[in-house]
Each structure stands twice: as structure tokens, then as C-alpha cells.
Design a protein around this motif. Sequence first.
Motif, PDB file in Angstrom:
ATOM      1  N   PRO A  87       0.948  -1.161  -0.258  1.00 16.31           N
ATOM      2  CA  PRO A  87       0.051  -0.060  -0.294  1.00 16.31           C
ATOM      3  C   PRO A  87       0.629   1.524   0.093  1.00 16.31           C
ATOM      4  N   SER A  88       0.637   2.608  -0.535  1.00 14.24           N
ATOM      5  CA  SER A  88       1.014   4.137  -0.592  1.00 14.24           C
ATOM      6  C   SER A  88       2.829   3.912  -1.577  1.00 14.24           C
ATOM      7  N   THR A  89       1.671   3.073  -2.340  1.00 12.65           N
ATOM      8  CA  THR A  89       2.739   2.856  -3.613  1.00 12.65           C
ATOM      9  C   THR A  89       2.385   3.345  -5.007  1.00 12.65           C
ATOM     10  N   LEU A  90       3.213   3.440  -5.980  1.00 15.90           N
ATOM     11  CA  LEU A  90       1.960   3.709  -7.606  1.00 15.90           C
ATOM     12  C   LEU A  90       3.674   3.315  -8.571  1.00 15.90           C
ATOM     13  N   MET A  91       3.336   2.936  -8.988  1.00 15.59           N
ATOM     14  CA  MET A  91       4.358   2.081  -9.765  1.00 15.59           C
ATOM     15  C   MET A  91       4.393   2.950 -11.113  1.00 15.59           C
ATOM     16  N   ASP A  92       4.653   4.630 -10.897  1.00 14.46           N
ATOM     17  CA  ASP A  92       4.104   5.519 -12.128  1.00 14.46           C
ATOM     18  C   ASP A  92       4.350   5.030 -13.206  1.00 14.46           C
ATOM     19  N   SER A  93       3.266   5.095 -14.333  1.00 14.08           N
ATOM     20  CA  SER A  93       3.522   5.188 -15.735  1.00 14.08           C
ATOM     21  C   SER A  93       5.117   6.093 -15.917  1.00 14.08           C
ATOM     22  N   GLU A  94       4.996   7.229 -15.964  1.00 15.82           N
ATOM     23  CA  GLU A  94       5.540   8.773 -17.108  1.00 15.82           C
ATOM     24  C   GLU A  94       6.987   8.531 -16.107  1.00 15.82           C
ATOM     25  N   ARG A  95       7.320   7.435 -15.079  1.00 15.39           N
ATOM     26  CA  ARG A  95       8.551   7.266 -14.928  1.00 15.39           C
ATOM     27  C   ARG A  95       8.822   5.500 -15.074  1.00 15.39           C
ATOM     28  N   GLY A  96       8.101   4.968 -15.963  1.00 18.12           N
ATOM     29  CA  GLY A  96       8.356   3.871 -16.484  1.00 18.12           C
ATOM     30  C   GLY A  96       7.231   2.254 -15.980  1.00 18.12           C
ATOM     31  N   GLY A  97       6.948   3.169 -15.064  1.00 18.88           N
ATOM     32  CA  GLY A  97       5.963   1.686 -14.630  1.00 18.88           C
ATOM     33  C   GLY A  97       5.097   1.449 -15.060  1.00 18.88           C
ATOM     34  N   ASP A  98       4.253   0.579 -14.464  1.00 22.49           N
ATOM     35  CA  ASP A  98       3.234  -0.418 -14.983  1.00 22.49           C
ATOM     36  C   ASP A  98       1.355   0.148 -14.366  1.00 22.49           C
ATOM     37  N   GLY A  99       1.761   1.558 -13.850  1.00 23.77           N
ATOM     38  CA  GLY A  99       0.681   2.438 -13.169  1.00 23.77           C
ATOM     39  C   GLY A  99       0.049   1.702 -12.051  1.00 23.77           C
ATOM     40  N   ASP A 100       0.505   0.298 -11.622  1.00 24.94           N
ATOM     41  CA  ASP A 100      -0.278   0.114  -9.883  1.00 24.94           C
ATOM     42  C   ASP A 100       0.916  -0.138  -9.425  1.00 24.94           C
ATOM     43  N   ALA A 101       0.178  -0.862  -7.980  1.00 29.66           N
ATOM     44  CA  ALA A 101       0.550  -0.099  -6.658  1.00 29.66           C
ATOM     45  C   ALA A 101       2.113  -1.751  -7.325  1.00 29.66           C
ATOM     46  N   LEU A 102       2.823  -1.006  -6.399  1.00 31.79           N
ATOM     47  CA  LEU A 102       4.416  -2.042  -6.382  1.00 31.79           C
ATOM     48  C   LEU A 102       3.893  -3.831  -5.522  1.00 31.79           C
ATOM     49  N   ASP A 103       3.762  -4.378  -6.654  1.00 32.35           N
ATOM     50  CA  ASP A 103       3.203  -6.164  -6.923  1.00 32.35           C
ATOM     51  C   ASP A 103       4.679  -7.185  -5.408  1.00 32.35           C
ATOM     52  N   VAL A 104       3.675  -7.753  -4.244  1.00 34.88           N
ATOM     53  CA  VAL A 104       4.636  -8.552  -3.832  1.00 34.88           C
ATOM     54  C   VAL A 104       3.843  -9.927  -3.957  1.00 34.88           C
ATOM     55  N   LEU A 105       4.885 -11.126  -4.179  1.00 34.30           N
ATOM     56  CA  LEU A 105       4.387 -12.403  -3.854  1.00 34.30           C
ATOM     57  C   LEU A 105       4.892 -12.466  -2.273  1.00 34.30           C
ATOM     58  N   VAL A 106       4.339 -13.352  -1.299  1.00 33.01           N
ATOM     59  CA  VAL A 106       4.535 -13.855  -0.075  1.00 33.01           C
ATOM     60  C   VAL A 106       4.637 -15.488  -0.008  1.00 33.01           C
ATOM     61  N   ILE A 107       5.727 -15.225   0.320  1.00 36.67           N
ATOM     62  CA  ILE A 107       5.592 -17.704   0.415  1.00 36.67           C
ATOM     63  C   ILE A 107       5.396 -17.204   1.490  1.00 36.67           C
ATOM     64  N   GLY A 108       4.098 -18.173   2.327  1.00 37.99           N
ATOM     65  CA  GLY A 108       4.006 -18.201   3.382  1.00 37.99           C
ATOM     66  C   GLY A 108       2.304 -19.439   3.208  1.00 37.99           C
ATOM     67  N   GLU A 109       1.795 -19.347   4.106  1.00 37.18           N
ATOM     68  CA  GLU A 109       0.450 -19.866   4.252  1.00 37.18           C
ATOM     69  C   GLU A 109      -0.639 -19.352   3.850  1.00 37.18           C
ATOM     70  N   SER A 110      -1.459 -19.750   3.153  1.00 30.74           N
ATOM     71  CA  SER A 110      -2.306 -19.072   2.501  1.00 30.74           C
ATOM     72  C   SER A 110      -3.243 -18.114   3.513  1.00 30.74           C
ATOM     73  N   GLN A 111      -3.526 -16.760   2.556  1.00 26.12           N
ATOM     74  CA  GLN A 111      -4.185 -16.117   3.808  1.00 26.12           C
ATOM     75  C   GLN A 111      -5.325 -15.310   2.500  1.00 26.12           C
TER      76      GLN A 111
END
Length: 201
Positions: A87-111
Motif C-alpha cells: 500500500p501507499s506505492t504507485l509504479m508511475d507510468s510516467e517513470r516507466g512503471g505499469d501504473g499500479d501499486a508495487l506487486d508482492v508475492l508472499v511465500i507463506g501459509e495461504s491468507q
Amino acid sequence: MALLRTTFLLAIGLLLSALGCKPSTTSPEEIPAFAENGVNIVVEIPAGTNHKLEYNKETGQFENDIKDGQVRIINFLPYPGNYGFVPSTLMDSERGGDGDALDVLVIGESQPTGTVMQVKPIAMLELLDEGKIDNKLIAIPVDASLQVLPAQDFQALLIEYDAAKRMIESWFLNYKGFGAMELVGWKDEKAALAAIKKWMI
């Protein structure tokens, strides 16, 4: 319908309490990126499912992603971890990002979808999606009882769990179809934390 919704939310709350995670009563936009013991993340897609769910800022709900008029289902192996965003992140498309928040994959028990949890980033997978930067943080839960892969940093992932690292890489390179994603490379936990700071809003 209202009774069913209330019962469902109560059940989710009890489950999260038992697992040591917190259901959030705060909008994801109001949650800070960094927490006292790590990084906050919001789970959109539980580990082990292939249904593509996304948080809709306009409705404030977690909804099925729709593509070509159809509910989007990943035509590949299920998600190998809890997938969501910082949360509170944005991969700004004007700076080459995809326009969404920063993605994360959490390796752990399913939530469950909507879980807010504290994690420790251990790596970052750098990808290109249609020419746009689409980095994926790889993290483990701060809560040791939820960990299934006890790698505490990139070196441990690389040396002790290289097979898991290769599986994660292969999954991301194929979940949208062969050739849809382009591998740039892997970075360590310091680069992952720097990426959070770079894309913070």
C-alpha cells in the motif's frame, strides 16, 4: 443476503485472528508502506488459487478482474504464494512503471483476500510486461508461524532454496502465456526495499 455477508465477515475475522493476521478496517490507500517490524502488504489473491482478484480503488472492494468480458482465470498453475501489493506505492507510468501499486508475492501459509500483513522482502524479480517495468517483490511473513520458506535474505534464497527461486521465476514468465513476460533479472532484499521507497506516494 446481509446475514450471509455478516456471517462471512465474522468467519474471516476469526480465521485471521487465529492466524495472527489482521483484517483491516482501514482503506488500503491509508495504510503506510512500512510497518514497525517490516513492510505492510495487502493480499488480493490467496496462495493456491487461479482466480485473478484486484483491489478496485473506486469501489473500495476486491473484485474479479474482467478481461474481454470474462472473469479472468489464470490458465496455468495456481499462484505459488499470496499475491498482493504494497500500500501507499504507485509504479508511475510516467517513470516507466505499469501504473499500479508495487506487486508482492508472499511465500507463506495461504491468507484470505483483504488480509493486511507484515512481511520481510527477501528478493525482487525484475520483469517487463509489454515494455513496462513490472517488478515483483518476493517476501516472507514476519510471523514465523506463517512461514513455509525460512529464507531470511536473497543469499539464502539463492543458495538454500534455488529450486524455489527458479519455480517462482518460471511461474511469472508463464502465467500470462508463453512470451508475454520478459525477464530482466533478480535483485536482493536491499534493492527490494529501495524499490518500495522509490515508488512510495
